[in-house]
Design an enzyme around this catalytic site. Structure first.
Site, short mmCIF file in Angstrom:
data_model
loop_
_atom_site.label_atom_id
_atom_site.label_comp_id
_atom_site.label_asym_id
_atom_site.label_seq_id
_atom_site.Cartn_x
_atom_site.Cartn_y
_atom_site.Cartn_z
N TRP A 54 0.84 -1.22 0.00
CA TRP A 54 0.00 0.00 0.00
C TRP A 54 0.86 1.25 0.00
O TRP A 54 0.60 2.21 -0.72
CB TRP A 54 -0.97 0.01 1.18
CG TRP A 54 -1.95 -1.11 1.13
CD1 TRP A 54 -2.11 -2.11 2.04
CD2 TRP A 54 -2.93 -1.37 0.09
NE1 TRP A 54 -3.10 -2.96 1.63
CE2 TRP A 54 -3.61 -2.54 0.45
CE3 TRP A 54 -3.27 -0.73 -1.10
CZ2 TRP A 54 -4.64 -3.08 -0.33
CZ3 TRP A 54 -4.28 -1.27 -1.88
CH2 TRP A 54 -4.95 -2.43 -1.49
N ASP A 104 -1.45 7.11 6.13
CA ASP A 104 -2.52 6.19 5.76
C ASP A 104 -2.78 5.33 6.99
O ASP A 104 -1.93 4.53 7.38
CB ASP A 104 -2.05 5.33 4.56
CG ASP A 104 -3.06 4.25 4.18
OD1 ASP A 104 -4.08 4.09 4.88
OD2 ASP A 104 -2.81 3.55 3.17
N LYS A 108 -11.69 -1.24 7.09
CA LYS A 108 -10.82 -2.10 7.88
C LYS A 108 -11.17 -2.04 9.37
O LYS A 108 -11.07 -3.03 10.05
CB LYS A 108 -9.35 -1.71 7.68
CG LYS A 108 -8.89 -1.71 6.23
CD LYS A 108 -8.52 -3.08 5.71
CE LYS A 108 -8.38 -3.14 4.19
NZ LYS A 108 -7.44 -2.20 3.63
C1 LIG Z 1 -6.85 -1.81 2.23
C2 LIG Z 1 -5.84 -0.73 2.30
C3 LIG Z 1 -5.76 0.27 1.31
C4 LIG Z 1 -6.64 0.29 0.09
O1 LIG Z 1 -7.93 0.61 0.42
P1 LIG Z 1 -9.07 0.73 -0.71
O2 LIG Z 1 -10.16 1.42 0.03
O3 LIG Z 1 -9.40 -0.66 -1.13
O4 LIG Z 1 -8.53 1.54 -1.84
C5 LIG Z 1 -4.83 1.27 1.48
N1 LIG Z 1 -3.99 1.29 2.54
C6 LIG Z 1 -4.03 0.34 3.50
C7 LIG Z 1 -3.09 0.41 4.66
C8 LIG Z 1 -4.96 -0.70 3.40
O5 LIG Z 1 -5.00 -1.65 4.36
#
Ligand SMILES: *Cc1c(COP(=O)(O)O)cnc(C)c1O
Length: 357
Positions: free
Chosen positions: A100, A167, A191
């Site tokens: 990511w 993030d 998540k």
């Molecule tokens: C799942 C995830 C993403 C991507 O998320 P989407 O909403 O599917 O684009 C980005 N960063 C992290 C740390 C993730 O776990």
């Protein structure tokens, strides 16, 4: 219904009360007689939900007045582009701690100068790089606080000499965060705080408007701050469920309580991984994630992997197969996962050990 223990990496398990309230709102939103799916986002009832959700974010994370929170579509992956669009002028650095983080970096490189300040790919991203120098002339440093695939986590809010962007898709609301240390915190809700379809972005307001590029209206954070996330039709149902999830977190005692529970869950599972001779953890111990626990069969027992997956599945474990880039197993212990769920997995690992030794 069959008793199952859900360890999915995302979309995550959601609390039962949240699901029940969402089911009721699908039929009748707040006594309006219409479904939450059909309610106009310009009604008083919806605005109340939107305001409640924004207020809960601020309350639970103690967000200071310098920051605003917005809710948008497009997933965390589109935020990779928002970050560079809104903050990259001359040069930005990214801590490359996984797939990511790397994708976020690549997106920035399409718009300007961005580089990996440190990278843990040499050991399949099983640790968090440390001891790198942060040049003072960066527009920002981007970090991924929890690396969902590899099970590593940065749990401290670092003092950063340049604007810090994070993030926090997979560990938001799992601990108190010093929001004042960040220029931007963003993530997908699916998540740890809701369903797929909505992202959160907590933005330091006075950091915006400093880039010289043209910003398309929808990609300019200021648009969404000005219009309180209602510039266009918001993802109404996703926000509804996120709000219910936040209400649940508050009722449990807030992020401070979540942190205690999450620590207990993670400690319980890691203790079993370290004790059980059939399994080994893959992440460096000091960087172990409380959210995503990655482990594999110990050397000599690799051939038992599929058998353990079947064994665990028969006992109700769902979603413990590891990501293909790590292999083995991954148990995601997001907020709605309980200590009982973790204990069931631990029991299962013990039982398997007894059977095989
Ligand atoms: C799942 C995830 C993403 C991507 O998320 P989407 O909403 O599917 O684009 C980005 N960063 C992290 C740390 C993730 O776990």
């Amino acid at each position: 219904m069959k008793k199952v223990h859900v360890f999915n990496a995302g979309p995550c398990l959601l609390p039962e009360t949240v699901i029940n309230n969402a089911a009721a709102a699908l039929k009748d939103f707040k006594g309006t007689g219409i479904s939450v799916l059909s309610v106009s986002h310009r009604t008083k009832e919806w605005e109340e939900t939107m305001n409640e959700c924004r207020a809960l974010w601020k309350e639970l994370l103690h967000i200071p007045d310098t920051h605003e929170v917005v809710f948008l579509g497009g997933g965390a992956s589109l935020q990779f582009l928002y970050v560079a669009m809104n903050f990259l002028e001359k040069k930005a650095a990214y801590l490359d701690t996984g797939v990511w983080a790397h994708k976020a970096l690549k997106e920035a490189q399409g718009l300007g100068e961005a580089y990996a300040i440190a990278c843990s790919k040499d050991k399949n991203y099983n640790y968090i790089p440390k001891g790198y120098d942060i040049p003072a002339d960066l527009d920002y440093l981007h970090i991924t606080t929890n690396n969902t695939i590899y099970g590593t986590e940065i749990r401290e809010d670092m003092d950063c000499p340049v604007p810090l962007i994070a993030d926090m898709s997979s560990d938001i609301m799992s601990r108190p965060v010093d929001v004042s240390k960040y220029t931007l915190i963003y993530g997908g809700a699916q998540k740890n705080v809701g369903p797929a379809g909505v992202i959160f972005a907590i933005i330091r307001k006075d950091a915006l408007g400093k880039v010289s590029r043209y910003l398309p209206t929808m990609l300019d954070y200021r648009t969404h701050i000005d219009k309180e996330s209602m510039f266009n039709t918001p993802p109404v149902f996703s926000i509804y469920i996120m709000n219910e999830t936040l209400k649940w977190i508050k009722s449990m005692g807030g992020v401070e309580a979540m942190e205690r529970i999450d620590r207990e869950k993670a400690d319980t599972l890691y203790a079993e991984i370290d004790r059980n001779s059939l399994f080994v953890g893959t992440a460096a111990k000091e960087d172990r994630s409380r959210m995503n626990v990655c482990f594999v069969m110990a050397p000599g027992y690799e051939s038992l992997q599929d058998e353990f997956l079947t064994f665990a599945k028969e006992r109700g474990m769902v979603g413990i197969k590891g990501h293909r880039s790590v292999g083995g197993f991954r148990a995601s212990l997001y907020n709605a996962c309980t200590l009982d769920d973790v204990q069931a997995l631990v029991d299962c690992m013990r039982e398997f050990e007894t059977l095989k030794k």
